[in-house]
Enzyme design. Structure first.
Site, mmCIF file in Angstrom:
data_model
loop_
_atom_site.group_PDB
_atom_site.id
_atom_site.type_symbol
_atom_site.label_atom_id
_atom_site.label_comp_id
_atom_site.label_asym_id
_atom_site.label_seq_id
_atom_site.Cartn_x
_atom_site.Cartn_y
_atom_site.Cartn_z
ATOM 1 N N HIS A 84 -23.500 12.280 1.492
ATOM 2 C CA HIS A 84 -23.488 10.855 1.798
ATOM 3 C C HIS A 84 -24.795 10.385 2.417
ATOM 4 C CE1 HIS A 84 -18.981 9.716 1.458
ATOM 5 N NE2 HIS A 84 -19.319 10.642 0.578
ATOM 6 N N ASP A 116 -15.293 27.674 -6.549
ATOM 7 C CA ASP A 116 -15.252 28.277 -7.882
ATOM 8 C C ASP A 116 -14.998 27.170 -8.897
ATOM 9 O OD1 ASP A 116 -12.551 27.655 -7.632
ATOM 10 O OD2 ASP A 116 -11.926 29.727 -7.259
ATOM 11 N N HIS A 140 -15.226 19.210 -5.591
ATOM 12 C CA HIS A 140 -13.883 18.881 -5.128
ATOM 13 C C HIS A 140 -12.998 20.119 -5.078
ATOM 14 C CE1 HIS A 140 -13.649 14.245 -5.774
ATOM 15 N NE2 HIS A 140 -13.828 14.557 -4.500
ATOM 16 N N THR A 141 -13.510 21.228 -5.514
ATOM 17 C CA THR A 141 -12.771 22.477 -5.341
ATOM 18 C C THR A 141 -12.577 22.769 -3.858
ATOM 19 O OG1 THR A 141 -12.675 24.784 -6.067
ATOM 20 C CG2 THR A 141 -14.794 23.984 -5.293
ATOM 21 N N ARG A 166 -19.910 17.025 2.551
ATOM 22 C CA ARG A 166 -19.842 15.570 2.380
ATOM 23 C C ARG A 166 -20.902 14.856 3.213
ATOM 24 N NH1 ARG A 166 -16.162 11.963 5.145
ATOM 25 N NH2 ARG A 166 -16.133 9.947 4.106
ATOM 26 N N ASP A 203 -11.241 11.862 -10.941
ATOM 27 C CA ASP A 203 -11.108 13.248 -11.417
ATOM 28 C C ASP A 203 -10.624 13.258 -12.868
ATOM 29 O OD1 ASP A 203 -11.735 14.351 -8.849
ATOM 30 O OD2 ASP A 203 -9.667 13.979 -8.218
ATOM 31 N N TRP A 251 -7.218 19.617 -3.978
ATOM 32 C CA TRP A 251 -7.450 19.603 -5.418
ATOM 33 C C TRP A 251 -7.170 20.970 -6.042
ATOM 34 C CZ3 TRP A 251 -9.964 16.502 -2.061
ATOM 35 C CH2 TRP A 251 -10.204 15.183 -2.424
ATOM 36 N N THR A 252 -7.299 22.008 -5.223
ATOM 37 C CA THR A 252 -7.127 23.378 -5.712
ATOM 38 C C THR A 252 -6.247 24.165 -4.760
ATOM 39 O OG1 THR A 252 -9.112 24.140 -4.546
ATOM 40 C CG2 THR A 252 -9.402 23.356 -6.804
#
Length: 425
Positions: free
Chosen positions: A115, A284, A244-245, A111, A305, A276-277
């Protein structure tokens, strides 16, 4: 402990987009940075400029260029000056790998790089007014932007590495850390280049509002508005969203997600938040699979999402990536590298590549059926022998042998002669 606090904060970071009033990586500023010997136990962003804990990180902006002569790096006459030292870049990458092993800071470092680069505006030609990957995120004024909440902790993690390798610019260090984090979590090898020049002062920071939000009224339109301004397209928007994984969101910091789920209650790092996962430190294509199915209430789905499958244009790529991880990795690697270069000024202009050699394509798998109609499986030695003999006379797995027209004519005449003889009899 301070180290565990930063570790937990790093692991809980959310990538893009950021919530309007805070992001999922917003961390407590009450903990000092790792390995700090200061007796102070708290400080605020207001005091960053004078705090001994971070003064070197934010105020030591002046640096000399690295110059390369025919005898190596020196101050020799007529040298070629570079923004960053290639050897120090390589060493810094190894130190980042070691840092990641102990802190689980992969999401927040990704991130950080995003950013710093994501403020780019393609409609502004001048540097550094156009924003982009120029190291401006190290300044307090930009760190205080709502979308960057918590990123001060990423800077604290990288501070010892920056101090150790003064020949590496902030802009390069941010992108190096981001790319290394992706690769170390199992992601694709990224075609990165370095040599980014740093901005020199906080007056060169971009205005607030250039980064995306998590829950805008029209998520798809908002994503396009932000990413099109950077010069990215729908495919790149969806591919980058796949990062976002990694990471998780905490409602007390971003306003999004659950306080705790079955996948986050035991860390790593400080427990809690919503990911998220399931495996939120593994890169992945599970993000696309989980968003598509939406069967697990313990997994987070932000409005931005959901837009990837609700919007017809985005859905084409989201469906593809859910089914084909190789395609996702390929497109992600290209999009990440493109994002990391946005708005940057390179010295030298062509950039610096620190990988010794480009990855070689995997050799084609030999299939005996292409060269023989027999049903018996050949040994590897025999396969190689047949292939060598076949290629020696002009053949290859990709094309048949060239026709011998003279031989074909002789065969046709012979067949006609035999038929004539048979008919005459």
């Amino acid at each position: 402990m301070a180290t565990s606090a930063v570790t937990a904060a790093s692991a809980s970071s959310r990538l893009l987009p950021s919530a309007a009033r805070a992001t999922a990586t917003k961390l407590s500023l009450s903990s000092p940075p790792p390995s700090s010997s200061s007796s102070s136990t708290s400080f605020s962003l207001k005091g960053l400029g004078s705090s001994p804990l971070v003064s070197r990180l934010f105020l030591n902006q002046k640096r000399s260029s690295v110059c390369l002569s025919s005898r190596g790096f020196s101050a020799a006459s007529s040298p070629k000056c570079l923004a960053s030292d290639p050897e120090q870049l390589k060493s810094a990458r190894e130190d980042i790998k070691e840092l990641l092993k102990s802190t689980f800071a992969h999401p927040i470092l990704v991130r950080l790089g995003w950013h710093d680069a994501g403020t780019y505006n393609k409609n502004i030609e001048e540097w550094p007014q156009r924003g982009g990957a120029n190291g401006s995120l190290r300044f307090e004024i930009e760190l205080k932007h709502a979308a960057n909440a918590g990123l001060v902790n990423a800077l604290k993690l990288l501070r010892p590495i920056k101090d150790k390798y003064s020949g590496v610019t902030y802009a390069d260090l941010f992108q190096l850390a981001s790319a290394t984090a992706i690769e170390e979590t199992g992601g694709p090898k990224l075609p990165m280049k370095y040599g980014r020049v740093d901005v020199s002062g906080p007056e060169q920071c971009p205005e607030e509002g250039r980064l995306p939000a998590a829950g805008p009224p029209s998520p798809a339109d908002h994503l396009r508005e932000v990413f099109y301004r950077m010069g990215l397209n729908d495919k790149e928007i969806v591919a980058l969203s796949g990062a976002h994984t990694l990471g998780r969101s905490r409602p007390d910091r971003s306003g999004w997600g659950k306080p705790e789920t079955n996948y986050t209650k035991e860390g790593p790092g400080a427990p809690g938040g919503q990911s998220w996962t399931v495996q939120w430190l593994k890169f992945d294509n599970s993000y696309f699979k989980d968003i598509k199915e939406r069967k697990d209430e313990d997994l987070l789905v932000l409005p931005t999402d959901a837009a990837l499958f609700d919007d017809p244009s985005f859905r084409v790529y989201a469906e593809k990536y859910a089914e084909d991880q190789e395609a996702f990795f390929k497109d992600y690697a290209e999009a990440h590298a493109k994002l990391s270069n946005l708005g940057a000024r390179f010295d030298p202009p062509e950039g610096i590549v620190i990988d010794d050699e480009a990855p070689k394509p995997a050799p084609e798998k030999f299939e005996a059926a292409k060269y023989s109609s027999g049903k018996t499986e050949l040994s590897e030695a025999m396969k190689q022998k047949i292939r060598a003999e076949y290629e020696a006379i002009g053949g290859s797995p990709d094309k048949p042998l060239k026709s011998n027209y003279f031989l074909n004519i002789v065969i046709v005449i012979a067949v006609l002669a035999i038929l004539t003889s048979l008919l005459g009899n």
